[in-house]
Design an enzyme around this catalytic site. Structure first.
Site, PDB file in Angstrom:
ATOM      1  N   HIS A   1       0.375  -0.857  24.777  1.00  0.00           N
ATOM      2  CA  HIS A   1       0.208   0.600  24.603  1.00  0.00           C
ATOM      3  C   HIS A   1       1.252   1.156  23.621  1.00  0.00           C
ATOM      4  O   HIS A   1       1.630   2.316  23.701  1.00  0.00           O
ATOM      5  CB  HIS A   1       0.329   1.340  25.936  1.00  0.00           C
ATOM      6  CG  HIS A   1      -0.522   0.757  27.027  1.00  0.00           C
ATOM      7  ND1 HIS A   1      -1.811   1.181  27.277  1.00  0.00           N
ATOM      8  CD2 HIS A   1      -0.263  -0.244  27.905  1.00  0.00           C
ATOM      9  CE1 HIS A   1      -2.309   0.467  28.297  1.00  0.00           C
ATOM     10  NE2 HIS A   1      -1.398  -0.406  28.683  1.00  0.00           N
TER      11      HIS A   1
ATOM     12  N   SER B   1       6.982   7.038  -4.344  1.00  0.00           N
ATOM     13  CA  SER B   1       6.311   8.331  -4.372  1.00  0.00           C
ATOM     14  C   SER B   1       6.720   9.065  -5.636  1.00  0.00           C
ATOM     15  O   SER B   1       7.879   9.005  -6.035  1.00  0.00           O
ATOM     16  CB  SER B   1       6.706   9.143  -3.143  1.00  0.00           C
ATOM     17  OG  SER B   1       6.463  10.517  -3.369  1.00  0.00           O
TER      18      SER B   1
ATOM     19  N   LYS C   1      11.129   7.405  -1.051  1.00  0.00           N
ATOM     20  CA  LYS C   1      10.033   6.703  -0.388  1.00  0.00           C
ATOM     21  C   LYS C   1       9.820   5.270  -0.889  1.00  0.00           C
ATOM     22  O   LYS C   1       9.943   4.983  -2.066  1.00  0.00           O
ATOM     23  CB  LYS C   1       8.711   7.468  -0.592  1.00  0.00           C
ATOM     24  CG  LYS C   1       8.616   8.776   0.145  1.00  0.00           C
ATOM     25  CD  LYS C   1       8.567   8.630   1.665  1.00  0.00           C
ATOM     26  CE  LYS C   1       7.288   7.996   2.145  1.00  0.00           C
ATOM     27  NZ  LYS C   1       6.142   8.897   2.009  1.00  0.00           N
TER      28      LYS C   1
ATOM     29  N   GLU D   1      -1.319  -1.181   3.868  1.00  0.00           N
ATOM     30  CA  GLU D   1      -2.318  -0.135   4.122  1.00  0.00           C
ATOM     31  C   GLU D   1      -3.666  -0.516   3.523  1.00  0.00           C
ATOM     32  O   GLU D   1      -4.720  -0.275   4.107  1.00  0.00           O
ATOM     33  CB  GLU D   1      -1.832   1.194   3.544  1.00  0.00           C
ATOM     34  CG  GLU D   1      -0.621   1.727   4.272  1.00  0.00           C
ATOM     35  CD  GLU D   1       0.040   2.884   3.538  1.00  0.00           C
ATOM     36  OE1 GLU D   1       0.215   3.937   4.149  1.00  0.00           O
ATOM     37  OE2 GLU D   1       0.383   2.739   2.352  1.00  0.00           O
TER      38      GLU D   1
END
Ligand code: ARG
Length: 466
Positions: free
Chosen positions: A159, A286, A292, A299
């Site tokens: 979880h 970024s 970043k 992804e």
């Protein structure tokens, strides 16, 4: 002009296809990649035709040379693919008959329906072998990280809440298991592909005296003992697309596993976890926020898995309402298959590449796994060893956890007397439960993350992956 183009079937037509129809119905823009398989299939069919006397030796040799020349042209990138000839089969046939007039006999006892089915079966066998190899590559990269960080412990999660301690290797080996099953799936698809449809012709075979077994053998459609494997129903053989679905399913499932691995790494690379650092070479920055470092490759692995599932779904829907046998809808079976193949191959390469330079932050892992709450279940097991029923033990440890929380203390900071008051079976040795090394050593059963078992798994995977 257009009529002339369709020499393979133009006889009963008084007008050729509209230019729009040619653009709409062509498949050569994507099925040209089947050329090597198409030529391999043609050569086997050709040799069989000569063997049964449907063409002469001389014709055989001339056509064979012509096919070789065309293959060389294709491989050199010099072959001119023409939209007006629709697909890979007709493009090759047209070029061949222009060179070798006798090649007009090549299509004897054959249809594009059993031809494309054969091409695809040869293609699937090659694609499965290629993807299996790439799976091994990804597995090796995963094994290497485990080897470099053999002693690293991390919390395992359920979880997404800290659950119990595991060796990082144990977590990574879960992915080796998944990928190994996928390799098995591709092997199964390759085995299912291993039946030769040639001789089924358009739908109902042929009246000519062909030798299907010979063609099958020549193309390597044989069982483990070298006996030819030929499809057993001509109508099934030209309209069956199970393999396409099975292949896309194996790709989709591989994609799902890689997506889960990617998700673990994205989480672990976040500032909140910081268990790992992904290599710069597989991340991007970024344009707005200079600090970043984004895990784009991971992804995209997640994203590509959606695409692979979409391809599988496309194939299911494509086939489900079709009457037997071949329908032109089936031409749409190739783009999703090729896409699944290419994207799965890329994903596996990216996993191998990105993981090769993954850094594990040992300090952060050690800090996270030091949380004594991860051993709450071990504490319940301690009570079980004192003869307490597990349910009661679980309840007692729950009370210990609650008390620690109320006092903003860690589990192992509670005084013995306090713990003992919650259950009399707690002895002064209760605190030894939190010795992490000892706790890991108690996990001795097969499949568990104890050091002896993990060492066994290291040996097993090193043997499997070479
Ligand atoms: N390009 C076609 C396909 O992939 C080949 C089979 C064509 N057969 C036919 N009867 N039109 O489906």
């Amino acid at each position: 002009m257009a009529k002339q183009a369709q020499v393979t079937w133009g006889g009963r037509f008084s007008a050729g296809p509209a230019e729009l129809m040619l653009r709409f119905s062509e498949s050569v823009s994507f099925d040209h990649r089947l050329a090597p398989f198409d030529i391999q299939g043609s050569k086997a069919h050709l040799t069989m035709l000569a063997r049964v006397g449907l063409i002469s030796r001389k014709e055989h040799n001339a056509i064979h040379c012509g096919l070789d020349a065309i293959l060389r042209e294709i491989q050199a990138g010099k072959f001119k693919w023409q939209l007006k000839f629709e697909d890979v089969h007709m493009n090759i046939e047209q070029a061949l008959t222009r060179r070798v007039p006798a090649a007009a006999k090549l299509h004897t006892a054959r249809s594009r329906n059993d031809q494309v089915a054969t091409d695809m079966r040869l293609y699937f066998k090659a694609a499965c072998a290629e993807l299996s190899e790439k799976i091994t590559g990804a597995q090796r990269a995963i094994l290497r990280i485990a080897e470099k960080n053999r002693d690293v412990l991390i919390p395992g999660y359920t979880h997404l809440q800290r659950a119990q301690p595991v060796f990082l290797a144990h977590h990574l080996f879960a992915y080796l298991e998944m990928l190994q099953r996928n390799a098995g799936r591709f092997a199964t698809v390759a085995d299912h592909a291993n039946w030769c449809p040639l001789g089924s012709s358009a739908i109902a075979g042929t009246t000519l005296p062909i030798d299907r077994e010979f063609t099958a053998k020549t193309l390597g459609f044989v069982d483990a003992r070298g006996r030819p494997r030929v499809t057993q129903n001509s109508m099934d053989a030209v309209s069956d697309r199970d393999l396409f679905i099975e292949f896309a399913a194996a790709c989709a499932l591989t994609g799902v596993h890689l997506s889960r691995l990617a998700e673990d790494l994205i989480l672990w690379a976040s500032q909140e976890f910081k268990f790992v650092e992904l290599p710069d070479t597989f991340c991007t920055g970024s344009s707005v926020m200079p600090q970043k470092k984004n895990p784009d490759a991971m992804e995209l692995l997640r994203g590509k898995s959606a695409r692979l599932q979409g391809n599988l779904h496309t194939l299911f829907v494509l086939v489900k309402g079709l009457p037997l046998t071949y329908n032109r809808d089936l031409q749409e079976d190739k783009p999703p298959v090729f896409d699944s193949h290419d994207q799965t191959a890329l994903c596996l390469e990216v996993v191998a590449g990105a993981l090769a330079d993954l850094k594990v932050n040992r300090a952060k892992c050690a800090m996270a796994v030091a949380d004594p709450a991860l051993l709450a279940t071990d504490l319940a097991d301690y009570l079980v060893r004192q003869g307490v029923a597990f349910r009661a033990a679980h309840h007692a440890v729950g009370a210990v956890v609650k008390l620690a929380e109320q006092n903003s203390m860690l589990l192992d900071q509670l005084p013995f007397e306090v713990v003992n008051r919650l259950h009399p079976a707690f002895g002064p040795d209760w605190i030894e439960t939190f010795d992490l090394a000892k706790a890991m050593a108690r996990r001795t059963g097969t499949g568990m993350p104890g050091p002896v078992q993990v060492a066994r798994q290291f040996k097993r995977w090193q043997k499997i992956l070479g």
